[in-house]
Design a protein around this motif. Structure first.
Motif, PDB file in Angstrom:
ATOM      1  N   TYR A  72       0.888  -1.168  -0.031  1.00 34.87           N
ATOM      2  CA  TYR A  72       0.078  -0.028  -0.143  1.00 34.87           C
ATOM      3  C   TYR A  72       0.910   0.959  -0.017  1.00 34.87           C
ATOM      4  CZ  TYR A  72      -4.154  -2.637   1.154  1.00 34.87           C
ATOM      5  OH  TYR A  72      -5.084  -3.507   1.364  1.00 34.87           O
ATOM      6  N   PRO A  73       0.526   2.078  -0.924  1.00 37.51           N
ATOM      7  CA  PRO A  73       1.408   3.488  -0.768  1.00 37.51           C
ATOM      8  C   PRO A  73       0.964   4.364   0.397  1.00 37.51           C
ATOM      9  CG  PRO A  73      -0.482   3.320  -2.522  1.00 37.51           C
ATOM     10  CD  PRO A  73      -0.426   2.139  -1.945  1.00 37.51           C
ATOM     11  N   VAL A  74       0.841   3.885   1.545  1.00 39.59           N
ATOM     12  CA  VAL A  74       0.387   4.763   2.732  1.00 39.59           C
ATOM     13  C   VAL A  74       1.404   4.102   3.859  1.00 39.59           C
ATOM     14  CG1 VAL A  74      -1.850   5.069   1.903  1.00 39.59           C
ATOM     15  CG2 VAL A  74      -1.181   3.259   3.544  1.00 39.59           C
ATOM     16  N   SER A  75       1.566   5.122   4.766  1.00 36.05           N
ATOM     17  CA  SER A  75       2.513   4.870   5.999  1.00 36.05           C
ATOM     18  C   SER A  75       1.877   3.362   6.606  1.00 36.05           C
ATOM     19  CB  SER A  75       2.403   5.931   6.983  1.00 36.05           C
ATOM     20  OG  SER A  75       1.407   6.051   7.572  1.00 36.05           O
ATOM     21  N   ALA A  76       2.751   2.895   7.265  1.00 39.84           N
ATOM     22  CA  ALA A  76       2.143   1.830   7.984  1.00 39.84           C
ATOM     23  C   ALA A  76       1.262   2.010   9.074  1.00 39.84           C
ATOM     24  CB  ALA A  76       3.392   0.892   8.684  1.00 39.84           C
TER      25      ALA A  76
END
Length: 149
Positions: free
Chosen positions: A11-15
């Motif tokens: 996913y192109p979002v932070s953990a």
């Protein structure tokens, strides 16, 4: 008889953004639209030791009965959530979710599925895999729509 499978997506979002989304029951409901609907989900983030009992419908109209989810582990430091679940024909369903940071704004989310539905395991297992793959697609779309820029 039990069957196991792992599904992982990047996913192109932070953990942390992804982890917060996973813990939110309303995000679960949104991610399952078109596959399953739940009646009775809590409104607050899930917690270790929690028992959640819901009624499920497939495709929003076909009643599937009651489903029980016991949250057996929530590790915020390692971003691991484990549940033991059962309902209808499913004797035991163990689900482990893990979020691994890959960078400041990228994370891998893995679902580890372990299904035991007795004689029905082989029949039900492909449906479980399909539902989780669709859930990843829906979650990704929703998170990208919320992402600034």
């Amino acid at each position: 008889m039990s069957r196991k499978h792992t599904i992982s997506k990047v996913y192109p979002v932070s953990a942390q953004v992804l982890w917060d989304d996973i813990l939110d029951p309303s995000a679960l409901a949104d991610s399952m639209k078109g596959s399953l609907t739940y009646s009775g989900l809590p409104t607050e983030p899930v917690f270790e030791g929690q028992r959640i009992v819901v009624s499920i419908k497939r495709w929003g109209w076909f009643p599937m009965g009651r489903w029980t989810m016991d949250v057996v582990r929530r590790d915020d430091d390692r971003r691991i959530l484990e549940s033991s679940e059962f309902g209808s024909l499913v004797r035991n369903y163990r689900h482990r979710l893990e979020v691994e940071p890959l960078g400041d704004s990228t994370a891998r989310y893995s679902d580890h599925l372990d299904l035991d539905a007795g004689l029905f395991t082989n029949l039900m297992f492909p449906t479980f895999i399909s539902i989780y793959e669709r859930r990843h697609e829906q979650r990704l779309k929703r998170l990208l729509a919320r992402k600034p820029g």
